[in-house]
Design an enzyme around this catalytic site. Structure first.
Site, PDB file in Angstrom:
ATOM      1  N   TYR A  97      -9.875   4.257 -16.273  1.00 49.19           N
ATOM      2  CA  TYR A  97      -9.572   4.767 -14.900  1.00 49.19           C
ATOM      3  C   TYR A  97     -10.942   5.220 -14.817  1.00 49.19           C
ATOM      4  CZ  TYR A  97      -7.450   6.817 -10.878  1.00 49.19           C
ATOM      5  OH  TYR A  97      -7.032   6.725  -9.978  1.00 49.19           O
ATOM      6  N   LYS A 134     -11.289  11.773  -9.150  1.00 43.67           N
ATOM      7  CA  LYS A 134      -9.996  11.924  -8.205  1.00 43.67           C
ATOM      8  C   LYS A 134     -10.335  13.296  -8.964  1.00 43.67           C
ATOM      9  CE  LYS A 134      -7.863   8.255  -6.996  1.00 43.67           C
ATOM     10  NZ  LYS A 134      -7.556   8.822  -5.187  1.00 43.67           N
ATOM     11  N   VAL A 148     -14.572   4.537   5.959  1.00 40.16           N
ATOM     12  CA  VAL A 148     -15.700   6.774   6.009  1.00 40.16           C
ATOM     13  C   VAL A 148     -16.633   6.589   5.157  1.00 40.16           C
ATOM     14  CG1 VAL A 148     -12.630   7.355   5.447  1.00 40.16           C
ATOM     15  CG2 VAL A 148     -13.820   6.623   3.273  1.00 40.16           C
ATOM     16  N   LEU A 173      -2.691  -3.671  -4.198  1.00 40.75           N
ATOM     17  CA  LEU A 173      -3.229  -4.289  -4.344  1.00 40.75           C
ATOM     18  C   LEU A 173      -4.606  -3.603  -5.110  1.00 40.75           C
ATOM     19  CD1 LEU A 173      -5.327  -6.955  -2.970  1.00 40.75           C
ATOM     20  CD2 LEU A 173      -5.568  -5.899  -1.155  1.00 40.75           C
ATOM     21  N   SER A 225       1.013  -1.189   0.295  1.00 37.32           N
ATOM     22  CA  SER A 225      -0.213  -0.233  -0.031  1.00 37.32           C
ATOM     23  C   SER A 225       0.814   1.129  -0.779  1.00 37.32           C
ATOM     24  CB  SER A 225      -0.933   0.205   0.977  1.00 37.32           C
ATOM     25  OG  SER A 225      -1.406  -0.990   0.905  1.00 37.32           O
ATOM     26  N   ILE A 285       1.800   2.075  -9.538  1.00 42.45           N
ATOM     27  CA  ILE A 285       2.791   1.351  -8.219  1.00 42.45           C
ATOM     28  C   ILE A 285       1.622   0.320  -7.784  1.00 42.45           C
ATOM     29  CG2 ILE A 285       3.129   1.053  -5.906  1.00 42.45           C
ATOM     30  CD1 ILE A 285       3.993   4.419  -5.818  1.00 42.45           C
TER      31      ILE A 285
HETATM   32  P1  NDP Z   1      -4.092  -0.521  -1.669  1.00 37.78           P
HETATM   33  O1  NDP Z   1      -5.306  -1.522  -2.303  1.00 37.78           O
HETATM   34  O2  NDP Z   1      -3.169  -0.535  -0.691  1.00 37.78           O
HETATM   35  O3  NDP Z   1      -5.096   0.494  -1.201  1.00 37.78           O
HETATM   36  C1  NDP Z   1      -6.435   1.076  -1.063  1.00 37.78           C
HETATM   37  C2  NDP Z   1      -6.936   1.488   0.443  1.00 37.78           C
HETATM   38  O4  NDP Z   1      -8.705   2.163   0.469  1.00 37.78           O
HETATM   39  C3  NDP Z   1      -7.557  -0.429   1.294  1.00 37.78           C
HETATM   40  O5  NDP Z   1      -6.445   0.361   2.637  1.00 37.78           O
HETATM   41  C4  NDP Z   1      -8.764   0.051   1.784  1.00 37.78           C
HETATM   42  O6  NDP Z   1      -8.997  -0.188   2.684  1.00 37.78           O
HETATM   43  C5  NDP Z   1      -9.219   1.519   1.571  1.00 37.78           C
HETATM   44  N1  NDP Z   1     -10.571   1.986   1.304  1.00 37.78           N
HETATM   45  C6  NDP Z   1     -11.732   1.691   0.141  1.00 37.78           C
HETATM   46  N2  NDP Z   1     -12.490   0.997   1.077  1.00 37.78           N
HETATM   47  C7  NDP Z   1     -12.738   2.070   2.078  1.00 37.78           C
HETATM   48  C8  NDP Z   1     -13.245   2.265   3.062  1.00 37.78           C
HETATM   49  N3  NDP Z   1     -14.808   2.563   3.198  1.00 37.78           N
HETATM   50  N4  NDP Z   1     -13.478   2.905   3.863  1.00 37.78           N
HETATM   51  C9  NDP Z   1     -11.897   2.934   4.703  1.00 37.78           C
HETATM   52  N5  NDP Z   1     -10.779   2.608   3.711  1.00 37.78           N
HETATM   53  C10 NDP Z   1     -10.875   2.405   2.563  1.00 37.78           C
HETATM   54  O7  NDP Z   1      -3.873   0.914  -2.567  1.00 37.78           O
HETATM   55  P2  NDP Z   1      -2.796   1.837  -2.584  1.00 37.78           P
HETATM   56  O8  NDP Z   1      -1.877   1.723  -2.055  1.00 37.78           O
HETATM   57  O9  NDP Z   1      -2.704   1.848  -4.405  1.00 37.78           O
HETATM   58  O10 NDP Z   1      -4.173   3.159  -2.999  1.00 37.78           O
HETATM   59  C11 NDP Z   1      -4.028   4.688  -1.839  1.00 37.78           C
HETATM   60  C12 NDP Z   1      -4.239   5.375  -2.659  1.00 37.78           C
HETATM   61  O11 NDP Z   1      -3.149   5.605  -3.572  1.00 37.78           O
HETATM   62  C13 NDP Z   1      -5.913   5.475  -3.616  1.00 37.78           C
HETATM   63  O12 NDP Z   1      -6.352   6.468  -3.262  1.00 37.78           O
HETATM   64  C14 NDP Z   1      -5.332   4.929  -5.181  1.00 37.78           C
HETATM   65  O13 NDP Z   1      -6.245   5.842  -5.795  1.00 37.78           O
HETATM   66  C15 NDP Z   1      -4.597   6.242  -5.060  1.00 37.78           C
HETATM   67  N6  NDP Z   1      -3.278   5.811  -6.105  1.00 37.78           N
HETATM   68  C16 NDP Z   1      -2.570   4.522  -6.332  1.00 37.78           C
HETATM   69  C17 NDP Z   1      -2.207   4.273  -7.450  1.00 37.78           C
HETATM   70  C18 NDP Z   1      -1.351   2.970  -8.260  1.00 37.78           C
HETATM   71  O14 NDP Z   1      -0.963   2.989  -9.316  1.00 37.78           O
HETATM   72  N7  NDP Z   1      -1.590   2.235  -6.814  1.00 37.78           N
HETATM   73  C19 NDP Z   1      -1.470   5.891  -8.467  1.00 37.78           C
HETATM   74  C20 NDP Z   1      -2.110   6.890  -7.873  1.00 37.78           C
HETATM   75  C21 NDP Z   1      -3.267   6.683  -7.009  1.00 37.78           C
HETATM   76  P3  NDP Z   1      -9.115  -1.728   3.106  1.00 37.78           P
HETATM   77  O15 NDP Z   1      -8.207  -2.200   3.421  1.00 37.78           O
HETATM   78  O16 NDP Z   1      -9.303  -2.339   5.359  1.00 37.78           O
HETATM   79  O17 NDP Z   1     -10.151  -2.374   2.547  1.00 37.78           O
HETATM   80  C1  N5H Z   2      -5.733   3.780 -15.506  1.00 35.45           C
HETATM   81  C2  N5H Z   2      -5.439   2.348 -14.809  1.00 35.45           C
HETATM   82  C3  N5H Z   2      -5.345   0.800 -14.276  1.00 35.45           C
HETATM   83  C4  N5H Z   2      -7.309   1.433 -14.565  1.00 35.45           C
HETATM   84  C5  N5H Z   2      -8.005   1.652 -13.190  1.00 35.45           C
HETATM   85  C6  N5H Z   2      -7.775   0.828 -12.208  1.00 35.45           C
HETATM   86  C7  N5H Z   2      -8.164   1.466 -10.359  1.00 35.45           C
HETATM   87  C8  N5H Z   2      -7.905   1.704  -9.949  1.00 35.45           C
HETATM   88  C9  N5H Z   2      -8.579   2.237  -8.774  1.00 35.45           C
HETATM   89  C10 N5H Z   2      -9.664   1.988  -7.336  1.00 35.45           C
HETATM   90  C11 N5H Z   2     -10.092   2.357  -6.258  1.00 35.45           C
HETATM   91  C12 N5H Z   2      -9.473   0.163  -7.614  1.00 35.45           C
HETATM   92  C13 N5H Z   2      -9.956  -0.326  -6.890  1.00 35.45           C
HETATM   93  O1  N5H Z   2     -10.939  -0.216  -6.503  1.00 35.45           O
HETATM   94  C14 N5H Z   2     -10.075  -1.919  -6.734  1.00 35.45           C
HETATM   95  C15 N5H Z   2     -12.288  -2.552  -6.547  1.00 35.45           C
HETATM   96  O2  N5H Z   2     -12.998  -2.750  -7.441  1.00 35.45           O
HETATM   97  C16 N5H Z   2     -11.001  -4.331  -6.343  1.00 35.45           C
HETATM   98  N1  N5H Z   2      -9.834  -3.886  -5.244  1.00 35.45           N
HETATM   99  C17 N5H Z   2     -10.332  -4.490  -4.577  1.00 35.45           C
HETATM  100  O3  N5H Z   2     -11.692  -4.985  -3.577  1.00 35.45           O
HETATM  101  C18 N5H Z   2      -9.071  -4.576  -2.700  1.00 35.45           C
HETATM  102  C19 N5H Z   2      -9.584  -5.828  -1.853  1.00 35.45           C
HETATM  103  C20 N5H Z   2      -9.351  -2.743  -2.245  1.00 35.45           C
HETATM  104  C21 N5H Z   2      -8.222  -2.999  -0.767  1.00 35.45           C
HETATM  105  O4  N5H Z   2      -9.555  -1.930  -2.671  1.00 35.45           O
HETATM  106  C22 N5H Z   2     -10.172  -0.767  -2.462  1.00 35.45           C
HETATM  107  N2  N5H Z   2      -9.095   0.024  -3.470  1.00 35.45           N
HETATM  108  O5  N5H Z   2     -10.166  -0.914  -0.962  1.00 35.45           O
HETATM  109  C23 N5H Z   2      -4.630   3.346 -13.542  1.00 35.45           C
HETATM  110  C24 N5H Z   2      -3.550   2.671 -12.905  1.00 35.45           C
HETATM  111  C25 N5H Z   2      -2.542   2.339 -14.036  1.00 35.45           C
HETATM  112  C26 N5H Z   2      -3.349   3.688 -11.385  1.00 35.45           C
HETATM  113  C27 N5H Z   2      -3.707   3.300 -10.371  1.00 35.45           C
HETATM  114  C28 N5H Z   2      -3.778   1.242  -9.587  1.00 35.45           C
HETATM  115  C29 N5H Z   2      -4.409   4.095  -9.877  1.00 35.45           C
HETATM  116  C30 N5H Z   2      -5.479   4.048  -8.623  1.00 35.45           C
HETATM  117  O6  N5H Z   2      -5.705   5.062  -8.181  1.00 35.45           O
HETATM  118  O7  N5H Z   2      -5.287   3.687  -7.568  1.00 35.45           O
END
Ligand code: NDP
Ligand code: N5H
Length: 258
Positions: free
Chosen positions: A159, A166, A69, A198, A20, A195
């Site tokens: 996305y 966003k 949240v 999950l 994360s 990055i």
């Molecule tokens: P993770 O999956 O590690 O983290 C996503 C987090 O969102 C989880 O910890 C999850 O909590 C939390 N979440 C979802 N629903 C709820 C809720 N109802 N209440 C509280 N928490 C919630 O992914 P990332 O680290 O990638 O994502 C973190 C942030 O970074 C996001 O805003 C994502 O859009 C942003 N981001 C990610 C990028 C990437 O490439 N990975 C690029 C740019 C931005 P839980 O696991 O406890 O359900």
């Molecule tokens: C252009 C891209 C690729 C396509 C889109 C990806 C979007 C990702 C963001 C959201 C947050 C992902 C998401 O909600 C996944 C869920 O439907 C299923 N996963 C889960 O429920 C897991 C178990 C929990 C932990 O996840 C959450 N979110 O609670 C974007 C990528 C190149 C970059 C990227 C991955 C951006 C981003 O905002 O995360």
């Protein structure tokens, strides 16, 4: 490279596992000597966060609170408990987003009303709700950092509704910065390059997205959790005291490309 945040307390929201972005921020904060308070959404992640924090030296002194949240009651309870336990906080990292998986592919126009509202509720409104709750604990001033992605500024394939959420989050950062500036609280976003976390799991073609960045981004490499964590520490520290309402890209410079 570290900055000292010794004696300061930061709330980190959104650690799901060691990949994360929130965990990258927590590690950088820990290296800077900060005290950490973690919040997690669901009980199924409680043990994971506690085990991870236990791997940090002195991590057993961290605090943990549930906070889904989507619930105003959870947010109220969570920040009242934090207030009781630590009194004052100096910053908060909001690393939370969610959209229905089936709406992160295909045409954006197929987004359902429920899916649209869910994505905006968790990924955008939550920052506003949490900032309001955190304000009362930031009596010595503070710094709030949220996470965004380039898909909020321009169309990125798949996305979809998350890009629209966003864009809303990024606008909220500006309005919140305007409201909270007079209280000595700064609000900024970090726009991170892709990055593998999950959330990114199951994203079709993630490898080719990473490859394109390696080939085309000015720095010719992908973004790491550490780079995001260190930028967050900068935004939390006094070195960034003149910066608020900003969206800082930590993406190897990819966003400057046409
Ligand atoms: P993770 O999956 O590690 O983290 C996503 C987090 O969102 C989880 O910890 C999850 O909590 C939390 N979440 C979802 N629903 C709820 C809720 N109802 N209440 C509280 N928490 C919630 O992914 P990332 O680290 O990638 O994502 C973190 C942030 O970074 C996001 O805003 C994502 O859009 C942003 N981001 C990610 C990028 C990437 O490439 N990975 C690029 C740019 C931005 P839980 O696991 O406890 O359900
Ligand atoms: C252009 C891209 C690729 C396509 C889109 C990806 C979007 C990702 C963001 C959201 C947050 C992902 C998401 O909600 C996944 C869920 O439907 C299923 N996963 C889960 O429920 C897991 C178990 C929990 C932990 O996840 C959450 N979110 O609670 C974007 C990528 C190149 C970059 C990227 C991955 C951006 C981003 O905002 O995360």
């Amino acid at each position: 490279m570290t900055l000292s945040l010794a004696g300061k307390t930061y709330v980190v929201m959104g650690v799901a596992n060691k990949r994360s972005i929130a965990w990258g921020i927590a590690r950088s904060l820990h290296q800077s000597g900060a005290r950490l308070v973690f919040t997690y959404a669901g009980e199924r992640f409680e043990k994971g966060v506690k085990d991870l924090a236990g791997t940090l030296e002195g991590g057993e002194e961290s605090l943990f609170f549930p906070c889904d949240v989507t619930s105003d009651e959870d947010i109220d309870k969570c920040f009242s408990s934090i207030k009781e336990e630590v009194g004052v906080i100096h910053g908060l990292a909001h690393c939370i987003a969610f959209a229905n998986k089936e709406e992160l592919a295909g045409d954006y126009m197929n987004t359902t009303r429920d899916g649209f509202l869910l994505a905006h509720n968790i990924s955008s409104y939550s920052l506003t709700a949490v900032a309001k709750a955190a304000k009362d604990l930031m009596t010595e001033g503070g710094s709030i950092v949220s996470m965004t992605y380039l898909g909020g500024e321009r169309v990125m394939q798949n996305y979809n509704v998350m890009g629209v959420a966003k864009a809303s989050l990024e606008a909220s950062v500006k309005y919140l910065a305007s409201d909270l500036g007079k209280h000595g609280i700064r609000v900024n976003a970090i726009s991170a390059g892709p990055i593998r976390t999950l959330s990114a799991k199951g994203v079709g073609d993630f490898n080719s997205i990473l490859k394109e960045i390696e080939e085309r981004a000015p720095l010719r490499r992908n973004t790491t959790q550490e780079e995001v964590g260190d930028t967050a520490v900068f935004l939390f520290s006094d070195l960034s005291r003149g910066i608020t309402g900003e969206n800082l890209h930590v993406d190897s410079g990819y966003h400057i490309l046409g």
